[in-house]
Design a protein around this motif. Structure first.
Motif, PDB file in Angstrom:
ATOM      1  N   LEU A 294       0.833  -1.215   0.000  1.00 63.52           N
ATOM      2  CA  LEU A 294       0.000   0.000   0.000  1.00 63.52           C
ATOM      3  C   LEU A 294       0.866   1.263   0.000  1.00 63.52           C
ATOM      4  O   LEU A 294       0.490   2.290  -0.583  1.00 63.52           O
ATOM      5  CB  LEU A 294      -0.934   0.011   1.213  1.00 63.52           C
ATOM      6  CG  LEU A 294      -2.041  -1.051   1.237  1.00 63.52           C
ATOM      7  CD1 LEU A 294      -2.893  -0.896   2.490  1.00 63.52           C
ATOM      8  CD2 LEU A 294      -2.923  -0.973  -0.004  1.00 63.52           C
ATOM      9  N   ARG A 295       2.019   1.192   0.650  1.00 57.51           N
ATOM     10  CA  ARG A 295       2.888   2.386   0.698  1.00 57.51           C
ATOM     11  C   ARG A 295       3.420   2.705  -0.700  1.00 57.51           C
ATOM     12  O   ARG A 295       3.471   3.865  -1.110  1.00 57.51           O
ATOM     13  CB  ARG A 295       4.041   2.178   1.683  1.00 57.51           C
ATOM     14  CG  ARG A 295       3.554   2.158   3.119  1.00 57.51           C
ATOM     15  CD  ARG A 295       4.657   2.347   4.152  1.00 57.51           C
ATOM     16  NE  ARG A 295       4.035   2.425   5.465  1.00 57.51           N
ATOM     17  CZ  ARG A 295       3.707   1.359   6.209  1.00 57.51           C
ATOM     18  NH1 ARG A 295       3.968   0.145   5.754  1.00 57.51           N
ATOM     19  NH2 ARG A 295       3.112   1.498   7.377  1.00 57.51           N
ATOM     20  N   ALA A 296       3.783   1.657  -1.436  1.00 60.11           N
ATOM     21  CA  ALA A 296       4.274   1.875  -2.803  1.00 60.11           C
ATOM     22  C   ALA A 296       3.142   2.440  -3.676  1.00 60.11           C
ATOM     23  O   ALA A 296       3.372   3.343  -4.483  1.00 60.11           O
ATOM     24  CB  ALA A 296       4.787   0.560  -3.380  1.00 60.11           C
ATOM     25  N   ALA A 297       1.936   1.922  -3.488  1.00 58.60           N
ATOM     26  CA  ALA A 297       0.798   2.428  -4.273  1.00 58.60           C
ATOM     27  C   ALA A 297       0.577   3.908  -3.965  1.00 58.60           C
ATOM     28  O   ALA A 297       0.362   4.722  -4.869  1.00 58.60           O
ATOM     29  CB  ALA A 297      -0.454   1.609  -3.964  1.00 58.60           C
ATOM     30  N   ASP A 298       0.653   4.268  -2.676  1.00 63.49           N
ATOM     31  CA  ASP A 298       0.532   5.675  -2.264  1.00 63.49           C
ATOM     32  C   ASP A 298       1.587   6.538  -2.942  1.00 63.49           C
ATOM     33  O   ASP A 298       1.293   7.619  -3.447  1.00 63.49           O
ATOM     34  CB  ASP A 298       0.724   5.799  -0.736  1.00 63.49           C
ATOM     35  CG  ASP A 298      -0.581   5.626   0.016  1.00 63.49           C
ATOM     36  OD1 ASP A 298      -1.600   5.337  -0.641  1.00 63.49           O
ATOM     37  OD2 ASP A 298      -0.558   5.761   1.258  1.00 63.49           O
ATOM     38  N   ARG A 299       2.820   6.072  -2.921  1.00 57.38           N
ATOM     39  CA  ARG A 299       3.938   6.838  -3.510  1.00 57.38           C
ATOM     40  C   ARG A 299       3.683   7.140  -4.977  1.00 57.38           C
ATOM     41  O   ARG A 299       4.025   8.214  -5.462  1.00 57.38           O
ATOM     42  CB  ARG A 299       5.246   6.038  -3.406  1.00 57.38           C
ATOM     43  CG  ARG A 299       5.978   6.186  -2.090  1.00 57.38           C
ATOM     44  CD  ARG A 299       7.455   5.824  -2.223  1.00 57.38           C
ATOM     45  NE  ARG A 299       7.715   4.493  -2.726  1.00 57.38           N
ATOM     46  CZ  ARG A 299       7.648   3.377  -1.985  1.00 57.38           C
ATOM     47  NH1 ARG A 299       7.341   3.460  -0.698  1.00 57.38           N
ATOM     48  NH2 ARG A 299       7.898   2.202  -2.526  1.00 57.38           N
ATOM     49  N   HIS A 300       3.050   6.205  -5.670  1.00 49.12           N
ATOM     50  CA  HIS A 300       2.790   6.398  -7.103  1.00 49.12           C
ATOM     51  C   HIS A 300       1.422   7.029  -7.348  1.00 49.12           C
ATOM     52  O   HIS A 300       1.016   7.208  -8.497  1.00 49.12           O
ATOM     53  CB  HIS A 300       2.883   5.062  -7.841  1.00 49.12           C
ATOM     54  CG  HIS A 300       4.285   4.552  -7.949  1.00 49.12           C
ATOM     55  ND1 HIS A 300       5.200   5.056  -8.839  1.00 49.12           N
ATOM     56  CD2 HIS A 300       4.945   3.601  -7.238  1.00 49.12           C
ATOM     57  CE1 HIS A 300       6.361   4.422  -8.697  1.00 49.12           C
ATOM     58  NE2 HIS A 300       6.230   3.539  -7.721  1.00 49.12           N
ATOM     59  N   GLY A 301       0.702   7.341  -6.265  1.00 48.56           N
ATOM     60  CA  GLY A 301      -0.611   7.991  -6.409  1.00 48.56           C
ATOM     61  C   GLY A 301      -1.644   7.074  -7.053  1.00 48.56           C
ATOM     62  O   GLY A 301      -2.565   7.552  -7.735  1.00 48.56           O
TER      63      GLY A 301
ATOM     64  N   VAL B 116      -8.462   1.124   0.393  1.00 48.43           N
ATOM     65  CA  VAL B 116      -7.559   0.794   1.503  1.00 48.43           C
ATOM     66  C   VAL B 116      -6.276   1.575   1.273  1.00 48.43           C
ATOM     67  O   VAL B 116      -5.803   1.697   0.141  1.00 48.43           O
ATOM     68  CB  VAL B 116      -7.244  -0.725   1.602  1.00 48.43           C
ATOM     69  CG1 VAL B 116      -8.350  -1.471   2.294  1.00 48.43           C
ATOM     70  CG2 VAL B 116      -6.950  -1.351   0.248  1.00 48.43           C
ATOM     71  N   SER B 117      -5.734   2.141   2.343  1.00 47.44           N
ATOM     72  CA  SER B 117      -4.529   2.947   2.175  1.00 47.44           C
ATOM     73  C   SER B 117      -3.590   2.707   3.348  1.00 47.44           C
ATOM     74  O   SER B 117      -4.017   2.254   4.419  1.00 47.44           O
ATOM     75  CB  SER B 117      -4.885   4.437   2.086  1.00 47.44           C
ATOM     76  OG  SER B 117      -5.450   4.836   3.312  1.00 47.44           O
ATOM     77  N   ALA B 118      -2.321   3.015   3.123  1.00 47.12           N
ATOM     78  CA  ALA B 118      -1.313   2.785   4.162  1.00 47.12           C
ATOM     79  C   ALA B 118      -1.676   3.557   5.433  1.00 47.12           C
ATOM     80  O   ALA B 118      -1.633   3.015   6.541  1.00 47.12           O
ATOM     81  CB  ALA B 118       0.057   3.204   3.640  1.00 47.12           C
ATOM     82  N   ASP B 119      -2.076   4.824   5.270  1.00 48.42           N
ATOM     83  CA  ASP B 119      -2.382   5.681   6.432  1.00 48.42           C
ATOM     84  C   ASP B 119      -3.497   5.099   7.281  1.00 48.42           C
ATOM     85  O   ASP B 119      -3.430   5.045   8.497  1.00 48.42           O
ATOM     86  CB  ASP B 119      -2.866   7.065   5.951  1.00 48.42           C
ATOM     87  CG  ASP B 119      -1.680   7.884   5.510  1.00 48.42           C
ATOM     88  OD1 ASP B 119      -0.546   7.407   5.733  1.00 48.42           O
ATOM     89  OD2 ASP B 119      -1.906   8.970   4.935  1.00 48.42           O
ATOM     90  N   LYS B 120      -4.559   4.688   6.594  1.00 48.00           N
ATOM     91  CA  LYS B 120      -5.770   4.272   7.283  1.00 48.00           C
ATOM     92  C   LYS B 120      -5.700   2.805   7.755  1.00 48.00           C
ATOM     93  O   LYS B 120      -6.202   2.470   8.821  1.00 48.00           O
ATOM     94  CB  LYS B 120      -6.950   4.462   6.306  1.00 48.00           C
ATOM     95  CG  LYS B 120      -8.327   4.113   6.814  1.00 48.00           C
ATOM     96  CD  LYS B 120      -9.400   4.693   5.893  1.00 48.00           C
ATOM     97  CE  LYS B 120      -9.406   4.095   4.498  1.00 48.00           C
ATOM     98  NZ  LYS B 120     -10.055   2.780   4.387  1.00 48.00           N
TER      99      LYS B 120
END
Ligand code: NAI
Length: 331
Positions: A79-86, A324-328
């Motif tokens: 999820l962190r990698a997905a976040d990084r790439h938006g 679903v996201s890294a933060d949450k």
């Protein structure tokens, strides 16, 4: 769509129109196959896909703007990698908690009453009852780890069998206690008191090997351990040791730590390379299914409908209800 199975494809094809076209791949998503997504706005993945940082980088370069999971669990996605790439990640949070809890109970009943053995025996005209003894579920202590959507259904089913249900869960449901379905206790108490322990927590760094050598040692002799959550909730090597000593009475496993590339595949013409799985398969008191707890008609219909809604909702109006996201979502 990666890891497409024949049983789900028609349910997705029904939704295809001028707004939604799909390419189906049977191959699993990994960094080796992610480039197949070139030219698509979204990828749709299942629990056997490995959507790690390398795969996500390739997806981002290929222009993919959404990762839509056909599963509730998301431990196979970085999820962190997905976040990084938006790239947002969406899932199907609840397609049928009944399907999974009912499968857990199927494993329990089959193991307890030795239906798998009896079935094989009578087909061989062996009508003997020796070795088929089980126990009454009524009056036994049923331990649930994780009382979310699936754990709640498990509690209701176990209660229906006359079990005394105790549970440990990070988030607790006051309603379940008030309505008399279960009582909350700490993890150690569930492990020490339950005749049957059923796992319904997600796989996170915190829950990895939740059932390890120490936990197994604290369980009741001849207790039954059921895992329909994720394989790595249990240290499989420690489970083997416990089974060899005759400590654990039985194990029902719908998931396995190293299931990737094995479960859901037909390997009947091959030599099994995983010695741990091979050893587990030799125990008469271990029942393994191939990550199929979700596999009911109702669940498959819900998975297809929610996934299509997730994809169209995002591209039409930016709707990310099931994100679903890294933060949450990462502890
Ligand atoms: P959920 O999110 O509704 O419930 C999970 C529960 O676990 C929550 O009550 C939460 O508080 C608790 N929890 C989380 N971390 C914990 C921790 N460290 N210690 C104690 N409790 C903790 O999830 P749901 O829908 O009930 O699914 C549970 C899991 O079942 C999924 O994450 C997935 O891995 C697995 N699953 C397996 C399927 C199969 O076919 N075998 C199909 C669907 C889900």
């Amino acid at each position: 769509m990666f890891s497409t199975h024949d049983f789900e494809r028609p349910r997705f094809e029904r939704h295809a129109d001028e707004h939604l076209s799909m390419t189906f791949h049977e191959t699993r998503m990994s960094k080796k196959t992610a480039a197949l997504a070139e030219g698509h706005d979204a990828v749709c993945c299942f629990s056997e896909d490995t959507v790690d940082a390398d795969a996500i980088e390739i997806l981002a370069d290929a222009g993919v703007r959404l990762i839509a999971l056909r599963s509730a669990g998301f431990n196979n996605v970085d999820l962190r990698a997905a976040d990084r790439h938006g790239i947002p990640v969406v899932r199907v949070p609840a397609y049928s908690p009944h399907a999974v809890a009912e499968h857990a109970m199927a494993l329990i009943l089959c193991l307890n009453r030795k239906i798998h053995k009896a079935h094989n025996r009578v087909r061989d005209l062996n009508f003997s009852l020796e070795g088929l003894e089980g126990f009454d579920l009524h009056g036994k202590t049923f331990g649930i780890i994780g009382t979310g959507k699936i754990g709640e259904q498990m509690a209701r089913i176990a209660h229906g069998f006359g079990c005394n249900v105790i549970a440990f869960s990070k988030e607790k449901s006051e309603a379940l206690v008030k309505e008399g379905w279960l009582d909350y206790v700490d993890f150690e108490t569930v492990i020490a008191q339950a005749d049957i322990v059923s796992l319904h927590v997600p796989l996170t760094p915190e829950t990895r090997h939740l059932i390890d050598e120490q936990a197994l040692a604290k369980m009741k002799t001849r207790a039954m351990l059921i895992n329909t959550g994720r394989g790595a909730l249990i240290d499989a090597r420690a489970l083997i040791q416990s089974l060899k000593k005759g400590d654990i009475g039985a194990a029902g496993l719908d998931v396995y730590e190293e299931e990737e590339g094995v479960f859901r595949e037909d390997l009947s013409n091959q030599v099994l390379q995983d010695d741990t799985l091979a050893r587990l398969l030799t125990f008469p008191n271990v029942l393994i299914t191939s990550h199929q707890a979700f596999l009911t008609r109702e669940a498959l219909e819900n998975i297809a409908a929610t996934t299509v809604d997730n994809i169209l909702g995002y591209f039409r109006s930016g709707d990310l209800t099931n994100q679903v996201s890294a933060d949450k979502d990462l502890a």
